[in-house]
Design an enzyme around this catalytic site. Structure first.
Site, PDB file in Angstrom:
ATOM      1  N   SER A 168       0.772  -1.062  -0.033  1.00 21.00           N
ATOM      2  CA  SER A 168      -0.067   0.157  -0.081  1.00 21.00           C
ATOM      3  C   SER A 168       0.943   1.366   0.112  1.00 21.00           C
ATOM      4  O   SER A 168       1.678   1.355  -0.987  1.00 21.00           O
ATOM      5  CB  SER A 168      -0.948  -0.007   1.081  1.00 21.00           C
ATOM      6  OG  SER A 168      -1.837   0.810   1.099  1.00 21.00           O
ATOM      7  N   ASP A 320      -3.120   6.238  -3.721  1.00 21.42           N
ATOM      8  CA  ASP A 320      -2.008   5.383  -3.109  1.00 21.42           C
ATOM      9  C   ASP A 320      -1.562   4.474  -3.959  1.00 21.42           C
ATOM     10  O   ASP A 320      -2.108   4.202  -5.050  1.00 21.42           O
ATOM     11  CB  ASP A 320      -2.248   5.044  -1.679  1.00 21.42           C
ATOM     12  CG  ASP A 320      -3.212   3.844  -1.677  1.00 21.42           C
ATOM     13  OD1 ASP A 320      -3.888   3.594  -2.388  1.00 21.42           O
ATOM     14  OD2 ASP A 320      -3.160   3.238  -0.686  1.00 21.42           O
ATOM     15  N   ASP A 322      -1.429   1.240  -4.282  1.00 24.22           N
ATOM     16  CA  ASP A 322      -2.197   0.246  -4.791  1.00 24.22           C
ATOM     17  C   ASP A 322      -3.612   0.621  -5.196  1.00 24.22           C
ATOM     18  O   ASP A 322      -4.373  -0.144  -5.470  1.00 24.22           O
ATOM     19  CB  ASP A 322      -2.333  -0.958  -3.830  1.00 24.22           C
ATOM     20  CG  ASP A 322      -2.881  -0.744  -2.793  1.00 24.22           C
ATOM     21  OD1 ASP A 322      -2.685   0.494  -2.017  1.00 24.22           O
ATOM     22  OD2 ASP A 322      -3.328  -1.700  -1.917  1.00 24.22           O
ATOM     23  N   ASP A 324      -6.012   2.189  -3.372  1.00 26.03           N
ATOM     24  CA  ASP A 324      -7.439   1.602  -2.745  1.00 26.03           C
ATOM     25  C   ASP A 324      -7.804   2.564  -1.821  1.00 26.03           C
ATOM     26  O   ASP A 324      -8.768   2.642  -1.297  1.00 26.03           O
ATOM     27  CB  ASP A 324      -7.326   0.295  -1.961  1.00 26.03           C
ATOM     28  CG  ASP A 324      -5.953   0.210  -0.889  1.00 26.03           C
ATOM     29  OD1 ASP A 324      -5.269   1.289  -0.897  1.00 26.03           O
ATOM     30  OD2 ASP A 324      -6.090  -0.569  -0.149  1.00 26.03           O
TER      31      ASP A 324
END
Length: 597
Positions: A168, A320, A322, A324
């Site tokens: 993340s 961010d 990734d 999400d």
């Protein structure tokens, strides 16, 4: 077998307190046990070079499954590091548990995706090889993709489970695996404990050959098909309306351009500029302040805002690595030369809650979901629209996913948490940067057509529901010493909390680990579920409280502060906001002094 000299050196280092006893135990295991044979030479070399601090950091514990899976700093060896062994154990443990749970006759399959971090491609291939060797068919998203698309793929392909290789928003040094169940949600009890039991007891890690498995159809590349289906699913949450909005978007060197840009284009936004300096996929996150691509950090937006003001953009949007979570920055007004300001995660929570409620067909059965450390503005907005808000949840979107299915997914409207995570729709069971970006842009365009900005809409919500001010501070506590310090701070809050914060008396303490509420007079009452490492101190003025919890994904402790002025007490909005900001400043000072951080 290792030489006695190496074992004696470990013992001497332990006695000299250069390494902790638990680190010594794990180091011996990696030296002596057959399952770690591939790493024994590296461990021995570290011992001979007397890299005791490095060894202690890498071995003092075993990486647990937290709110986001198994995450940590990459290092070639160590039980407390992300490496081929710990990633391999995670995949092997997942495979063994799923097989045991579903039965020998089940058709087993696993979806796998990864982000743009260092070693993510190798870790994704490793996981695929392990799952194939265990009898799973693997649906592989080749190239980097978003975490929500992995959640979607699990559901779309009816997979038994899923693996996302990502850390993340963590620093470039880190990586991780997030483990998903067949629902598309991150793994919940009792499966999380069952998987970690298998992980802890993994001996041999069995691998197939990736290329051979691909040729045999045991690994299937499906990214193009899933990309199309995912964007189609996101579009089900689109609402017709104005689209005159100039958007400056940054994926922060992550995966976001694979889904945010297609979603915005499909939704009719024709002026979307991807911010060049942060557009390239790069695990070093080179053009991001501090090399940490976290949209919670306002400084992330400094360069974006400067570029937006020069080009006449209406909104800055970032996701961010990734994709999400999202962050936003917008001008305070539509006047030429207006100052810009970022929006906090809690402020975006409220804005999107109101937009969704305003644009959806509502019935009393509809509901939204949030957490115990997210702004209560979401709950008050829900009350005003006559819908239910489920808010007694621990941090982590897996708990929101669980509440969605428990409450009836057909009536679910919106899920959100303060750390910039937002979800709408049926297509995923995790926070989704693509759908959140689309909804935020729709709202900003609608407001622009009305002559307003997101900040002015937030002020409207404050006039209606009261002023809500929140702040989160994180204190890093790395290593074995840090873990002990976190335990001490949490114990301090449970047994001897501060009596006052900013002069406001603490009237009760909610301890979600022991599930009790302790009143100021010492009276103790039972506290309903959930159960987790969280303490909330309620102050004498309703809506003012603080919370404390250790992070589930990083070595840090987090303090959440909430201040509130009811709508009926508002006279001057700016004055009220300034008063609450000053209160939060004092809360922070008092908490830091009390906890010694």
């Amino acid at each position: 077998m290792p030489s006695q000299e190496l074992l004696d050196a470990i013992e001497a280092a332990t006695q000299a307190e250069k390494i902790t006893p638990t680190a010594a135990t794990h180091i011996r295991e990696w030296l002596t046990e057959p399952k770690y044979a591939d790493y024994a030479d590296q461990v021995a070399e570290h011992i001979r070079d007397q890299k005791w601090q490095v060894l202690d950091d890498a071995f003092w514990t075993i990486i647990p499954f937290g709110t986001g899976g198994r995450r940590g700093k990459m290092y070639p060896i160590g039980s407390n590091a992300i490496n081929d062994r710990t990633i391999g154990e995670s995949a092997q443990g997942l495979a063994d548990y799923v097989k045991d749970t579903l039965g020998a006759d089940a058709e087993l399959s696993c979806a796998i995706a990864r982000d743009t971090r260092h070693r993510s491609p190798e870790f994704a291939r490793l996981c695929a090889e392990i799952m194939v060797a265990a009898g799973f068919k693997v649906y592989f998203l080749d190239g980097y993709r978003s975490t929500p698309e992995l959640s979607f793929c699990v559901r779309y392909k009816n997979c038994s489970c899923g693996i996302m290789v990502t850390a993340s928003h963590n620093p470039p040094s880190d990586n991780a695996v997030k483990v998903y169940w067949s629902s598309g949600a991150q793994v919940l009890p009792p499966h999380d404990k069952g998987i970690i039991d298998r992980v802890m007891n993994t001996q041999e890690i069995k691998r197939a050959n990736f290329d051979e498995a691909l040729a045999a159809g045991k690994i299937v590349y499906c990214q193009e098909e899933v990309d199309r289906a995912f964007i189609d699913a996101v579009m089900l949450q689109a609402t017709p309306g104005p689209r005159d909005l100039k958007v400056l978007y940054s994926p922060l060197h992550g995966v976001g351009a694979t889904c945010v840009v297609p979603a915005l284009e499909r939704d009719g936004f024709k002026e979307v500029e991807v911010f060049g300096p942060q557009s390239t996929p790069d695990g070093d996150f080179p053009n991001v302040p501090g090399h940490v691509s976290n949209p919670e950090n306002p400084e992330i937006f400094d360069a974006l805002i400067g570029h937006a003001m020069n080009t006449g953009a209406d909104l800055c949007l970032a996701t961010d690595p990734d994709c999400d979570r999202i962050g936003l920055a917008a001008p305070l007004t539509l006047d030429a030369g207006s100052d810009w300001r970022t929006l906090t995660g809690n402020q975006i929570c409220g804005l999107l809650s109101d937009y969704i409620c305003e644009t959806r067909k509502l019935t009393p059965d509809k509901f939204q979901v949030t957490t115990l450390v997210t702004t209560r503005l979401v709950e008050r907005i829900g009350i005003s629209y006559g819908i239910k808000t489920i808010g007694d949840l621990l941090v982590g979107f897996k708990w929101i996913a669980q509440a969605i299915d428990a409450g009836g997914a057909e009536n679910f409207l919106y899920g959100t948490e303060e750390s910039h995570g937002y979800m709408a729709g049926q297509h995923v069971r995790d926070k989704d940067g693509a759908v959140a970006s689309m909804l935020a842009c729709e709202l900003a365009a609608k407001l622009k057509a009305q002559g307003k900005t997101l900040h002015e809409k937030l002020d409207d919500l404050f006039w209606q529901h009261g002023v809500h001010a929140e702040r989160t501070i994180s204190v890093m506590m790395p290593g074995s010493d840090g873990m002990e310090r976190m335990k001490e701070v949490m114990a301090q809050f449970r047994t001897a909390p501060p009596e006052k914060l900013d002069g406001l008396a603490v009237v009760q303490r909610r301890d979600y680990m022991q599930n009790i509420t302790t009143k100021k007079d010492g009276t103790v009452e039972p506290l309903p579920q959930p159960t987790g490492d969280l303490v909330i101190l309620d102050l004498e003025i309703d809506g003012n409280y603080v919370a404390c919890r250790p992070s589930g994904t990083e070595p840090k402790i987090k303090f959440y502060m909430f201040a509130y002025t009811p709508a009926e007490m508002l006279h001057d909005l700016e004055e009220a906001k300034a008063e609450l900001d000053a209160r939060l400043n004092t809360f922070e000072e008092d908490l830091r002094k009390y906890a010694g951080v």
